[in-house]
Design a protein around this motif. Sequence first.
Motif, short mmCIF file in Angstrom:
data_model
loop_
_atom_site.label_atom_id
_atom_site.label_comp_id
_atom_site.label_asym_id
_atom_site.label_seq_id
_atom_site.Cartn_x
_atom_site.Cartn_y
_atom_site.Cartn_z
N GLU A 95 0.84 -1.20 0.00
CA GLU A 95 0.00 0.00 0.00
C GLU A 95 0.88 1.26 0.00
O GLU A 95 0.60 2.22 -0.69
CB GLU A 95 -0.90 0.03 1.24
CG GLU A 95 -2.12 -0.86 1.15
CD GLU A 95 -3.08 -0.42 0.06
OE1 GLU A 95 -3.40 0.77 0.00
OE2 GLU A 95 -3.50 -1.29 -0.75
N LEU A 96 1.94 1.20 0.81
CA LEU A 96 2.79 2.39 0.93
C LEU A 96 3.74 2.54 -0.24
O LEU A 96 3.90 3.64 -0.79
CB LEU A 96 3.61 2.32 2.22
CG LEU A 96 2.89 2.61 3.52
CD1 LEU A 96 3.82 2.38 4.69
CD2 LEU A 96 2.39 4.05 3.54
N PHE A 97 4.38 1.44 -0.62
CA PHE A 97 5.45 1.56 -1.62
C PHE A 97 5.03 1.11 -3.02
O PHE A 97 5.78 1.30 -3.96
CB PHE A 97 6.68 0.78 -1.14
CG PHE A 97 7.27 1.35 0.13
CD1 PHE A 97 8.13 2.44 0.06
CD2 PHE A 97 6.94 0.85 1.38
CE1 PHE A 97 8.67 2.99 1.22
CE2 PHE A 97 7.46 1.40 2.54
CZ PHE A 97 8.32 2.48 2.46
N GLY A 98 3.85 0.47 -3.13
CA GLY A 98 3.40 -0.01 -4.44
C GLY A 98 4.09 -1.30 -4.80
O GLY A 98 4.96 -1.80 -4.05
N TYR A 99 3.74 -1.88 -5.93
CA TYR A 99 4.40 -3.12 -6.36
C TYR A 99 4.45 -3.15 -7.88
O TYR A 99 3.75 -2.40 -8.55
CB TYR A 99 3.68 -4.36 -5.82
CG TYR A 99 2.21 -4.44 -6.17
CD1 TYR A 99 1.79 -4.92 -7.41
CD2 TYR A 99 1.24 -4.06 -5.25
CE1 TYR A 99 0.45 -4.99 -7.73
CE2 TYR A 99 -0.11 -4.13 -5.56
CZ TYR A 99 -0.50 -4.60 -6.80
OH TYR A 99 -1.82 -4.66 -7.12
N MET A 140 1.27 4.71 -1.84
CA MET A 140 0.87 6.03 -1.33
C MET A 140 2.00 7.05 -1.47
O MET A 140 1.74 8.23 -1.66
CB MET A 140 0.50 5.93 0.15
CG MET A 140 -0.62 4.96 0.42
SD MET A 140 -2.15 5.50 -0.33
CE MET A 140 -3.30 4.38 0.42
N PHE A 141 3.24 6.60 -1.38
CA PHE A 141 4.37 7.53 -1.54
C PHE A 141 4.30 8.17 -2.93
O PHE A 141 4.42 9.38 -3.08
CB PHE A 141 5.71 6.80 -1.40
CG PHE A 141 6.19 6.70 0.01
CD1 PHE A 141 6.99 7.68 0.55
CD2 PHE A 141 5.83 5.62 0.80
CE1 PHE A 141 7.44 7.60 1.86
CE2 PHE A 141 6.27 5.52 2.11
CZ PHE A 141 7.08 6.51 2.64
N GLU A 142 4.09 7.31 -3.94
CA GLU A 142 4.04 7.83 -5.31
C GLU A 142 2.82 8.71 -5.51
O GLU A 142 2.87 9.74 -6.18
CB GLU A 142 4.02 6.68 -6.31
CG GLU A 142 5.39 6.10 -6.56
CD GLU A 142 5.34 4.91 -7.50
OE1 GLU A 142 5.01 5.08 -8.68
OE2 GLU A 142 5.61 3.79 -7.01
N VAL A 166 8.13 14.17 -1.54
CA VAL A 166 7.00 14.10 -0.60
C VAL A 166 7.42 14.63 0.75
O VAL A 166 8.51 14.37 1.21
CB VAL A 166 6.52 12.63 -0.44
CG1 VAL A 166 5.57 12.48 0.72
CG2 VAL A 166 5.83 12.16 -1.69
N ARG A 167 6.51 15.41 1.35
CA ARG A 167 6.76 15.84 2.72
C ARG A 167 6.06 14.85 3.65
O ARG A 167 4.90 14.52 3.44
CB ARG A 167 6.15 17.22 2.91
CG ARG A 167 6.60 17.88 4.15
CD ARG A 167 5.57 18.17 5.16
NE ARG A 167 6.22 18.98 6.19
CZ ARG A 167 6.11 20.27 6.26
NH1 ARG A 167 5.34 20.92 5.45
NH2 ARG A 167 6.75 20.93 7.20
N ILE A 168 6.80 14.40 4.67
CA ILE A 168 6.23 13.40 5.58
C ILE A 168 5.81 14.06 6.89
O ILE A 168 6.56 14.84 7.48
CB ILE A 168 7.27 12.29 5.89
CG1 ILE A 168 7.77 11.63 4.60
CG2 ILE A 168 6.70 11.27 6.87
CD1 ILE A 168 6.82 10.68 3.94
N ILE A 169 4.59 13.75 7.29
CA ILE A 169 4.14 14.12 8.64
C ILE A 169 3.74 12.82 9.31
O ILE A 169 3.04 12.00 8.71
CB ILE A 169 2.91 15.08 8.59
CG1 ILE A 169 3.26 16.35 7.81
CG2 ILE A 169 2.45 15.43 10.00
CD1 ILE A 169 2.10 17.33 7.67
N VAL A 170 4.22 12.59 10.52
CA VAL A 170 3.81 11.37 11.21
C VAL A 170 3.07 11.76 12.48
O VAL A 170 3.23 12.88 12.99
CB VAL A 170 5.00 10.43 11.55
CG1 VAL A 170 5.79 10.09 10.30
CG2 VAL A 170 5.91 11.03 12.59
N ALA A 171 2.24 10.83 12.98
CA ALA A 171 1.52 11.11 14.21
C ALA A 171 1.42 9.86 15.06
O ALA A 171 1.46 8.74 14.54
CB ALA A 171 0.11 11.63 13.88
#
Length: 465
Positions: A222-226, A242-244, A289-294
């Motif tokens: 989901e995050l990095f694709g395949y 999702m990154f892309e 991409v700008r990353i925001i984590v929570a």
Amino acid sequence: MKQSMHIEHHAEILNAIIESSFDGLWICNAEGEVLKINKASEKINSISAEQVVGKNVKDLMEQGLFDRSVTLEVMKKKKRVSILQNLNNGKKLLVTGNPIIVDSKLTYIVTNDRDITELIELKEELEESREISRKYRQKLQEVLHKENEDTENFVFCSKEMKKVYEMIQKVSEVGVTVFLQGESGVGKSRIARLIHEYSERRKGPFIHVNCGAIPETLLESELFGYVKGAFTDANEDGKPGMFELADGGTLFLDEITEMPLDLQVKLLHFLDSEKIKRVGDTLTRKIDVRIIVASNRNIQGLVEKKKFREDLFFRVNIVPIEIPPLRNRKEDVPLLLSYFLGRYNARYGKALTLDTEVTDLLCQYSFPGNIRELSNLIERLVVMAHESAICREDIPGQLVESVVMSPQKIDKNFLFQFSLKEAMEKVERQLIENARKICKTQVELANLLGISQPTVARKIRKHNL
Ligand SMILES: Nc1ncnc2c1ncn2[C@@H]1O[C@H](COP(=O)(O)OP(=O)(O)OP(=O)(O)O)[C@@H](O)[C@H]1O
Ligand SMILES: [Mg+2]
């Protein structure tokens, strides 16, 4: 005879060519005398050929037929000249004069008149309509922004949140990774979006991934694709992650502590290199991409237990923003109450108010579910209310009880300062004081506290209340 026919034939063709031109054509000799003009030129200049043929362009200019003569310029410069000419019939022409040189001598000057009045008008119209549409777009944005503000405002007045807001504004200006920490419902997701909206990336995508809500086995793809054939169920053509999808925008990784350790490594790798690799791929892809984590968990504790990588923690913790729980910024409660009341009144077409007693009560409540709980409560009250004001009876009993029995009402240190008897006296006094705020009669008080009415009367006297 044959040759003269040949020449005549040529002249005819030449004439036909000149006449077929949509642009006006003037042919002058080296002295500037007009030898021929075509039909298009007659039309463009609003003249007839007889008016100009045989005349010198110098005289025609003096008569005011046109303001500049390209023929005269070509005569001077002996090379191609283009000028903009204003005619006295209001037309604007792009005029190009070409010298015809025979045996190194200027022999003819052929001038091409292109009527660009319409083109200029179109250009002006286009610019005007562009300006109008720019203004409309701007207005629309203002309206949309206002609407957004009406429906999704960010409300606060406490000094704790002022500090948070200042940080939000600062980090929005730069692309640094942000770590939002705070209990559930304090506004982490809302703030992540605000940072995106305030940043230069606002036109780019904002992608929210809740790492805790996606099964671990799926999270990586989901995050990095395949890529095609990465695993058995993989889609034929592969899939971007999702990154892309967040390229050029912001990727909000919520509940980051739920990310498995092997993916934490991949995230760290991205943060260091700005590159990702799809599952099953050999190719790396550069992504902006700008990353925001929570997180709403104690991440330091997880680092100590080796459940969260220390290196990733340091990497994402460059700018930590701690959002305080609502109970630690009570000043915000009345503002939030009126904000959500307004919002839900509008949504459900009502005009309800909150009784002051209710406001007081809710201001004392600790809201363990923070702003989400406050918002849900007000929505429920607005939906259920049948009077014009929401009163104490409408408030769920459990909430009222928790306010009255709140341990916060008891000073933290006092248990160690007094004897048991003294402490019990103090608790008793506090309980009665609190209960009196919400009970109108001694009978109600007695019911709430589970004692008889005469006991209530006696205790009130004893405590001098
Ligand atoms: N300062 C604020 N003003 C107005 N509304 C707010 C504010 N902060 C949060 N909200 C609203 O409160 C609700 C809960 O906020 P949000 O979902 O951002 O909390 P959260 O910290 O992400 O919670 P969780 O940890 O459960 O994901 C949302 O509807 C949000 O729009
Ligand atoms: Mg959230």
